[in-house]
Design a protein around this motif. Structure first.
Motif, PDB file in Angstrom:
ATOM      1  N   ALA A   1      15.834  18.752   3.336  1.00 15.79           N
ATOM      2  CA  ALA A   1      15.769  20.013   4.076  1.00 15.79           C
ATOM      3  C   ALA A   1      14.325  20.512   4.054  1.00 15.79           C
ATOM      4  O   ALA A   1      13.702  20.568   2.990  1.00 15.79           O
ATOM      5  CB  ALA A   1      16.696  21.052   3.450  1.00 15.79           C
TER       6      ALA A   1
ATOM      7  N   ASN B   1      21.271  20.039   8.979  1.00 13.43           N
ATOM      8  CA  ASN B   1      22.186  19.239   8.168  1.00 13.43           C
ATOM      9  C   ASN B   1      23.427  18.881   8.972  1.00 13.43           C
ATOM     10  O   ASN B   1      24.104  19.757   9.504  1.00 13.43           O
ATOM     11  CB  ASN B   1      22.592  20.014   6.916  1.00 13.43           C
ATOM     12  CG  ASN B   1      23.221  19.115   5.857  1.00 13.43           C
ATOM     13  OD1 ASN B   1      22.889  17.929   5.784  1.00 13.43           O
ATOM     14  ND2 ASN B   1      24.089  19.672   5.030  1.00 13.43           N
TER      15      ASN B   1
ATOM     16  N   SER C   1      14.043  26.709  10.235  1.00 17.32           N
ATOM     17  CA  SER C   1      14.290  25.450   9.549  1.00 17.32           C
ATOM     18  C   SER C   1      13.862  24.323  10.475  1.00 17.32           C
ATOM     19  O   SER C   1      14.279  24.276  11.639  1.00 17.32           O
ATOM     20  CB  SER C   1      15.768  25.303   9.188  1.00 17.32           C
ATOM     21  OG  SER C   1      16.015  24.022   8.629  1.00 17.32           O
TER      22      SER C   1
ATOM     23  N   TYR D   1      19.733  19.793   0.937  1.00 21.17           N
ATOM     24  CA  TYR D   1      20.946  20.485   1.373  1.00 21.17           C
ATOM     25  C   TYR D   1      22.011  20.362   0.294  1.00 21.17           C
ATOM     26  O   TYR D   1      22.195  19.293  -0.305  1.00 21.17           O
ATOM     27  CB  TYR D   1      21.457  19.895   2.673  1.00 21.17           C
ATOM     28  CG  TYR D   1      20.592  20.238   3.877  1.00 21.17           C
ATOM     29  CD1 TYR D   1      20.544  21.542   4.372  1.00 21.17           C
ATOM     30  CD2 TYR D   1      19.825  19.268   4.503  1.00 21.17           C
ATOM     31  CE1 TYR D   1      19.760  21.864   5.468  1.00 21.17           C
ATOM     32  CE2 TYR D   1      19.024  19.577   5.608  1.00 21.17           C
ATOM     33  CZ  TYR D   1      19.000  20.880   6.077  1.00 21.17           C
ATOM     34  OH  TYR D   1      18.211  21.182   7.151  1.00 21.17           O
ATOM     35  N   SER D   2      22.711  21.451   0.043  1.00 26.83           N
ATOM     36  CA  SER D   2      23.751  21.436  -0.993  1.00 26.83           C
ATOM     37  C   SER D   2      24.892  20.487  -0.610  1.00 26.83           C
ATOM     38  O   SER D   2      25.496  19.865  -1.479  1.00 26.83           O
ATOM     39  CB  SER D   2      24.291  22.852  -1.218  1.00 26.83           C
ATOM     40  OG  SER D   2      24.777  23.414   0.000  1.00 26.83           O
TER      41      SER D   2
ATOM     42  N   TYR E   1      14.159  17.040  -4.672  1.00 24.96           N
ATOM     43  CA  TYR E   1      14.949  16.349  -3.642  1.00 24.96           C
ATOM     44  C   TYR E   1      15.203  14.894  -4.030  1.00 24.96           C
ATOM     45  O   TYR E   1      16.332  14.398  -3.927  1.00 24.96           O
ATOM     46  CB  TYR E   1      14.225  16.426  -2.300  1.00 24.96           C
ATOM     47  CG  TYR E   1      14.582  15.313  -1.344  1.00 24.96           C
ATOM     48  CD1 TYR E   1      15.832  15.267  -0.716  1.00 24.96           C
ATOM     49  CD2 TYR E   1      13.672  14.277  -1.086  1.00 24.96           C
ATOM     50  CE1 TYR E   1      16.154  14.223   0.144  1.00 24.96           C
ATOM     51  CE2 TYR E   1      13.989  13.251  -0.227  1.00 24.96           C
ATOM     52  CZ  TYR E   1      15.234  13.216   0.388  1.00 24.96           C
ATOM     53  OH  TYR E   1      15.554  12.177   1.237  1.00 24.96           O
TER      54      TYR E   1
END
Length: 271
Positions: A29, A49, A45, A22-23, A115
């Protein structure tokens, strides 16, 4: 490419899992892609988040969009185990699951590597040692269930218990017997010792019992039967075993799927 079968509205979908970060926060994610038609189509998904950061290889499961049944799917496919922690957003409570790193590496090597690099850059190379308690949220944690018994030695020493013809392990404190009437679970308790357990031990047993029946896997007899597919099989095709534990107890769950019988026995043994 590894895919997992997922039943939805009478159709079997072939789901591929892709990993990214996740940004915001850099958490794990996991995206679901459907190959049922032969071409890649975005499905959903698997994770969500939230504001709180999960430990390495952990993520909150999106039961809002996937339903509680996705938790059984995760267990059946050996992807992850519940940590007992939750994240909160609005009216929803999302369970945190710890994904097996070797599985993540197999599913998407490039995505998992990216990640890890981002996570370690943001939280340091010792992020893997982050205690699970840092991700804890208010509420009762769900029990962690496994199909492997790690306390087989306790069944070697047994004694007689008044009112029973079978012998019980000497370390057994009590057990519960539950049945599902089509709407709710009903439980009866049976002590295995003359003396009652100390207050804090009785509270520990009650907390586990209550948390167990809050799990979606025990929402009904039907959901429990689905869970049995990932449990330890026995010589009787209608009986299955799972195991768990708390600070002071080893716990054995005996699940019975045949009709006209009690459905769940939970035995508590002192460590």
């Amino acid at each position: 490419m590894k895919t997992f079968e997922l039943e939805s509205y009478g159709t079997t979908h072939k789901i591929q899992l892709n990993l990214t970060a996740y940004s915001y926060g850099g958490g794990l994610a996991i995206m679901m892609t459907d190959w049922e038609s032969g071409t890649a189509e975005p499905w959903n998904s698997l994770t969500v988040n939230l504001d709180s950061v999960c430990p390495k290889d952990c993520a909150y499961i999106d039961i809002n969009n996937n339903g509680d049944e996705i938790l059984i799917w995760i267990l059946l496919n050996g992807l992850a185990e519940p940590t007992g922690h939750y994240g909160y957003s609005g009216y929803y409570r999302y369970p945190e699951y710890h994904f097996h790193p070797e599985i993540l590496q197999e599913l998407d090597p490039d995505g998992y590597s990216a990640y890890l690099q981002g996570y370690e850059k943001q939280y340091g190379t010792k992020a893997a040692e982050m205690p699970m308690e840092k991700a804890a949220c208010p509420g009762t944690g769900v029990p962690v269930l496994t199909s492997a018994c790690t306390f087989k030695e306790i069944f070697q020493e047994t004694h007689e218990v008044a009112g029973h013809t079978a012998r019980f392990p000497v370390s057994e404190i009590a057990y519960s017997r539950s049945d599902y009437d089509g709407h709710k679970w009903w439980s009866t308790w049976f002590p295995c010792r003359k003396e009652r357990p100390a207050g804090h031990l009785a509270k520990e047993i009650d907390s586990f019992h209550n948390a167990l029946f809050e799990m979606p896997e025990f929402e009904s007899l039907s959901s429990m039967k689905q869970l049995c597919r990932s449990a330890e099989a026995t010589a009787d095709s209608s009986e299955y075993n799972l195991y768990s534990g708390t600070e002071h107890f080893h716990i054995w769950l005996r699940m019975v799927t045949r009709s006209g019988d009690y459905n769940l026995y939970v035995h508590y043994f002192m460590k």
